[in-house]
Structures are given as structure tokens and as C-alpha cells.
Design a protein around this motif. Structure first.
Motif, short mmCIF file in Angstrom:
data_model
loop_
_atom_site.label_atom_id
_atom_site.label_comp_id
_atom_site.label_asym_id
_atom_site.label_seq_id
_atom_site.Cartn_x
_atom_site.Cartn_y
_atom_site.Cartn_z
N ALA A 74 0.84 -1.19 0.00
CA ALA A 74 0.00 0.00 0.00
C ALA A 74 0.88 1.25 0.00
O ALA A 74 1.90 1.28 0.68
N THR A 106 -3.86 6.72 -3.60
CA THR A 106 -3.42 5.52 -2.92
C THR A 106 -3.24 4.40 -3.93
O THR A 106 -3.81 4.43 -5.03
N TYR A 124 -2.92 -0.04 -3.87
CA TYR A 124 -2.95 -1.28 -3.10
C TYR A 124 -2.56 -2.44 -4.00
O TYR A 124 -2.98 -2.51 -5.16
N LYS A 159 -6.10 -5.62 -1.58
CA LYS A 159 -7.15 -4.68 -2.00
C LYS A 159 -8.49 -5.11 -1.45
O LYS A 159 -8.88 -6.27 -1.54
N THR A 218 -6.45 -0.88 4.47
CA THR A 218 -6.60 0.54 4.18
C THR A 218 -5.42 1.30 4.74
O THR A 218 -5.11 1.19 5.93
N ILE A 219 -4.77 2.08 3.89
CA ILE A 219 -3.66 2.91 4.31
C ILE A 219 -4.18 4.32 4.55
O ILE A 219 -5.04 4.82 3.82
N LEU A 278 -1.95 1.42 8.84
CA LEU A 278 -2.43 0.36 7.95
C LEU A 278 -3.48 -0.43 8.72
O LEU A 278 -3.15 -1.16 9.65
#
Length: 126
Positions: free
Chosen positions: A49, A58, A60, A65, A69-70, A81
Motif C-alpha cells: 500500500a 493511494t 494497493y 485490496k 486501508t492505508i 495500515l
């Protein structure tokens, strides 16, 4: 001296969640790109990410994916993260990385990053 320190790793069961944090210090300006990589034993680090300065861009890896979530809090100099629906194959050492500038968030490799943390271990059991 730039310093990146990861935290939040640990051992969890499959399907659970973990939130990794990466606290940065010493950067003279806000890193344009920050990223999370992971490394399996005997393998090279792989990017999972990437996030731009303001979070508007962003990237991924396909393997995470929809589950990871970053995000970043520039005021707190912290990268996050959020890892949901963890799988045993997510077991790895996770590293955060930063670079002052990058043209895009996709297609980046370890060599594109100037600063690295020491990593935090994530272990997911079935």
C-alpha cells in the motif's frame, strides 16, 4: 536523523483485524509518499500500500485490496495500515517506508524509498 518506528503487529486468528502504526520523526518536510511493505521469509520485500501526501492518491496490491486501508495523519507524523479479514498468508514482517517525493503511488519498488522502519511482525493463524 530520520526515524520510522512501526507498532501494532502481533498474532491474531484468521478473519480478525490489526492496525499498524508508523511514527516518523526527523523528516525536514512531509514525505510525499509513504508506504507499507511486507516481506515473507526468503523473499524480497513487496509493496502492499502507498499513499500520497494528502491521501488523495493511494495504491494497493491486489493481494490486499479491499481488506487493507492505508491512511496518514500528517499533523501526528503517523502512517497507519488497517488490516481486516486477515488470512494466514498475510503472515509476514511489515515495514513502513517514506520518500520525500514520488511521481505516482503505483509501480513503486523498495529502491524508490529512502527511509525505512525496522518492521513489525504480523502472524495470522488459521
Amino acid at each position: 536523523q530520520v526515524r520510522l518506528v512501526e507498532s501494532g503487529g502481533g498474532s491474531v486468528e484468521a478473519g480478525k483485524s490489526l492496525r499498524l502504526s508508523c511514527a516518523s520523526s526527523g523528516l525536514s518536510e512531509v514525505a510525499n509518499c509513504m508506504a507499507w511493505f511486507r516481506q515473507f521469509p526468503g523473499k524480497e520485500r513487496e509493496v502492499i500500500a502507498v499513499i500520497s501526501t494528502g491521501g488523495s492518491s493511494t495504491y494497493y496490491a491486489d493481494s490486499v485490496k479491499g481488506r487493507f486501508t492505508i491512511s496518514r495523519d500528517n499533523a501526528m507524523n503517523t502512517l497507519y495500515l488497517q488490516m481486516n479479514s486477515l488470512k494466514p498468508e498475510d503472515t509476514a514482517m511489515y515495514y513502513c517506508a517514506a520518500t520525500v517525493w514520488c511521481a505516482a503511488t503505483a509501480g513503486l519498488r523498495p529502491a524508490d524509498f529512502d527511509y525505512w522502519g525496522l518492521g513489525t511482525q504480523v502472524t495470522v493463524s488459521s
